[in-house]
Design a protein around this motif. Structure first.
Motif, mmCIF file in Angstrom:
data_model
loop_
_atom_site.group_PDB
_atom_site.id
_atom_site.type_symbol
_atom_site.label_atom_id
_atom_site.label_comp_id
_atom_site.label_asym_id
_atom_site.label_seq_id
_atom_site.Cartn_x
_atom_site.Cartn_y
_atom_site.Cartn_z
ATOM 1 N N ASP A 192 37.878 27.073 -50.744
ATOM 2 C CA ASP A 192 37.581 25.820 -50.050
ATOM 3 C C ASP A 192 38.754 25.352 -49.169
ATOM 4 O OD1 ASP A 192 35.018 25.506 -50.906
ATOM 5 O OD2 ASP A 192 35.463 24.077 -52.509
ATOM 6 N N HIS B 195 40.055 29.065 -55.268
ATOM 7 C CA HIS B 195 38.902 29.547 -54.512
ATOM 8 C C HIS B 195 39.092 29.287 -53.025
ATOM 9 C CE1 HIS B 195 37.888 25.445 -55.718
ATOM 10 N NE2 HIS B 195 36.926 25.381 -54.812
ATOM 11 N N HIS C 84 32.885 26.034 -59.290
ATOM 12 C CA HIS C 84 31.616 26.225 -58.624
ATOM 13 C C HIS C 84 31.588 27.449 -57.749
ATOM 14 C CE1 HIS C 84 32.958 25.052 -54.510
ATOM 15 N NE2 HIS C 84 33.875 24.390 -55.160
ATOM 16 N N ASP D 142 38.271 23.656 -59.768
ATOM 17 C CA ASP D 142 37.327 22.533 -59.686
ATOM 18 C C ASP D 142 36.653 22.211 -61.018
ATOM 19 O OD1 ASP D 142 37.698 21.655 -57.125
ATOM 20 O OD2 ASP D 142 36.088 22.861 -56.249
#
Ligand SMILES: [Fe+2]
Ligand SMILES: [Fe+2]
Length: 254
Positions: free
Chosen positions: A77, A75, A143, A162
């Motif tokens: 992040d 993702h 998430h 995650d």
């Protein structure tokens, strides 16, 4: 310094390259993974800017930069994408990330997006080389709104981003989760607050139901193996989290 062979045969390896030292990455240690098949390598979540030189040094024990045939980003992040502009000065292979994060990546200093492949919401099969295929599995809202997992059918390891991430005490260097019960305190608060909803969990469990999973390898903390794999999935199935627990005034029920 960590460099752990999770699976290894003559022509196929799945390696946990390193964990960042506490203090870097805000004390939350990250895992970076390398899959090697014959002489081709694939990087999973290569990590933030601070760990890039060490991850590179570990990677070079197995493959040269020219042998890297793909980078997968679970993702958007910064602990995943932060080092990417430096990686891409060395590696000219496709980079896979959910299509919904493509438009944000230039803000990480990535000027040329021609290497990127926006993964559709349903995921995709990736043939890295003939005989070396990886499955991109959707894990939306767990998430990140556009999270992807990567399943390696040879090692039967599911890289889960995650999902399953743990915040373990800094003196705990266990590489594996063998006793799930004692691991729960390290994952509970994170999953209750960061995972978006039980509905997202149930859809993910349905999506992975037919995969033969030997290990679950998250982006933070130890790797689930043996009975801990199913114990973790069973725990997740019943978890209320995110908007399930949200109340007015910014509160979350306990
Ligand atoms: Fe994240
Ligand atoms: Fe993370």
């Amino acid at each position: 310094m960590r460099n752990i062979l999770l699976f290894g045969t003559n022509n196929h390896k799945f390696v946990l390259l390193n964990e960042s030292e506490p203090g870097e990455e805000d004390g939350i240690r990250s895992n970076q993974y390398l899959i090697v098949h014959e002489d081709a390598g694939v990087l999973l979540d290569p990590g933030g800017f601070g760990v890039m030189p060490r991850v590179l040094a570990e990677m070079l024990r197995y493959v040269s930069v020219d042998q890297v045939r793909g980078i997968f980003l679970s993702h958007q992040d910064p602990d995943i994408v932060g080092g990417l502009s430096t990686w891409l000065e060395l590696i000219k292979a496709p980079v896979y990330i959910s299509r919904i994060w493509m438009r944000f990546l230039p803000h990480y200093g990535l000027k040329n997006m021609s290497q990127f492949i926006g993964v559709s919401d349903e995921g995709m099969d990736c043939e890295i080389l003939p005989g070396f295929a990886l499955k991109i599995i959707p894990a939306h809202f767990l998430h990140s709104e556009g999270q992807i997992n990567v399943y390696d059918p040879v090692s039967k390891i599911l890289f889960s981003g995650d999902i399953g991430a743990a915040m373990v005490p800094t003196d705990n260097n266990d590489a594996y989760v063998d006793d799930f019960k004692s691991h729960v305190p390290h994952i509970e608060a994170f999953h209750r607050r960061y995972m978006c909803s039980n509905k997202a969990i149930l859809y993910w469990l349905e999506t992975i139901a037919n995969l033969d999973i030997e290990m679950i390898a998250p982006q933070h903390g130890p790797i689930y193996r043996g009975a801990a794999v199913q114990d973790f999935l069973d725990w997740l199935r019943d978890l209320q989290c995110g908007i399930d627990l949200m109340q007015s005034g910014g509160r979350f029920s306990a």
